[in-house]
Design a protein around this motif. Structure first.
Motif, PDB file in Angstrom:
ATOM      1  N   SER A 247      21.165  19.865  19.938  1.00 14.22           N
ATOM      2  CA  SER A 247      22.315  20.003  20.844  1.00 14.22           C
ATOM      3  C   SER A 247      23.624  20.218  20.100  1.00 14.22           C
ATOM      4  O   SER A 247      24.573  20.778  20.647  1.00 14.22           O
TER       5      SER A 247
ATOM      6  N   ARG B 188      16.877  14.891  27.978  1.00 16.59           N
ATOM      7  CA  ARG B 188      18.048  15.526  28.609  1.00 16.59           C
ATOM      8  C   ARG B 188      19.236  14.573  28.638  1.00 16.59           C
ATOM      9  O   ARG B 188      20.379  14.965  28.463  1.00 16.59           O
TER      10      ARG B 188
ATOM     11  N   ALA C 257      23.230  14.861  26.697  1.00 15.17           N
ATOM     12  CA  ALA C 257      24.323  14.982  27.674  1.00 15.17           C
ATOM     13  C   ALA C 257      25.347  13.870  27.464  1.00 15.17           C
ATOM     14  O   ALA C 257      26.572  14.113  27.476  1.00 15.17           O
TER      15      ALA C 257
ATOM     16  N   GLN D 144      27.533   8.524  33.039  1.00 16.59           N
ATOM     17  CA  GLN D 144      26.968   9.823  33.384  1.00 16.59           C
ATOM     18  C   GLN D 144      25.483   9.672  33.706  1.00 16.59           C
ATOM     19  O   GLN D 144      24.655   9.537  32.809  1.00 16.59           O
TER      20      GLN D 144
END
Ligand code: GAR
Length: 197
Positions: free
Chosen positions: A21, A175, A179, A192
């Motif tokens: 990422s 995921r 994030a 989040q």
């Protein structure tokens, strides 16, 4: 650009997702992957992805403090702004956590505050829960109890065993953690949650 160190103990699938990422416009870059287990499969993966690695075998140290001194020496040399625990299975002392207070993230395979510690999936199934999941939180001296930065949940199906549930949870961990790290590296501490999980 924030500098990120990742601590692992095993295969490092979350580590791989975090490393993948941190490219392009991402506000962070990896500077070190460290493991307490020299045989951790994630070390070779990190090397193949061009990231510096170090193994500090906790079994070669007479106590936790001595192990942590060696780990801190390696970490301090890499000057990380953020430390991500990704399947790191050693409990860190308050002294260690103080050194990087507010900058250590952990991913834990349960919907905290449910099931801190080990065997999370077996405990969720035994309790008859309808959902399991994963949590990314800030690390504080109390185990798995720091402020929650993000959560993702998955259904628990009839007939699930700890392995089938772990697989489903790991997929959402992959995921969730990138994030949350992205937002955290931008200085955003708002919680989040992954909505479609
Ligand atoms: C993940 O499921 C992570 O949530 C868990 O270990 C696994 C590591 O997998 N962490 C803990 O249990 C921490 N107490 P990985 O090595 O493939 O990322």
């Amino acid at each position: 650009m924030k500098r990120v160190a990742i601590l692992i103990s095993g295969g490092g699938s979350n580590m791989v997702r975090l490393l993948e990422s941190m490219t392009g416009d991402h506000p962070a870059r990896p500077v070190l992957v460290a493991s307490n287990d020299p045989t951790a499969g994630g070390l070779a993966k990190a090397t193949s992805m061009g990231v510096e690695t170090v193994a500090i075998d906790h079994r070669a140290h007479r106590d936790r403090e001595s192990f942590e001194r060696a780990l801190l020496k390696a970490l301090d040399a890499a000057q990380p702004d953020i430390i991500c625990l990704a399947g790191f299975m050693r409990i860190l002392t308050p002294d260690f956590i103080d050194r990087y207070a507010g900058r250590i993230l952990n991913i834990h395979p349960s919907l905290l505050p449910l099931y801190p510690g080990l065997n999370t999936h077996a405990r969720a199934i035994a309790a008859g829960d309808g959902f399991g999941g994963a949590t990314v939180h800030l690390v504080t001296p109390e185990l798995d109890a720091g402020p929650i930065l993000g959560q993702a949940r998955v259904p628990i199906h009839p007939g699930d065993d700890p392995e089938t549930l772990a697989k489903r949870v790991l997929a959402v961990e992959h995921r969730l953690y990138p994030a949350v790290l992205r937002r955290f590296a931008q200085g955003d501490l708002a919680r989040q949650d992954l909505s479609d999980a």
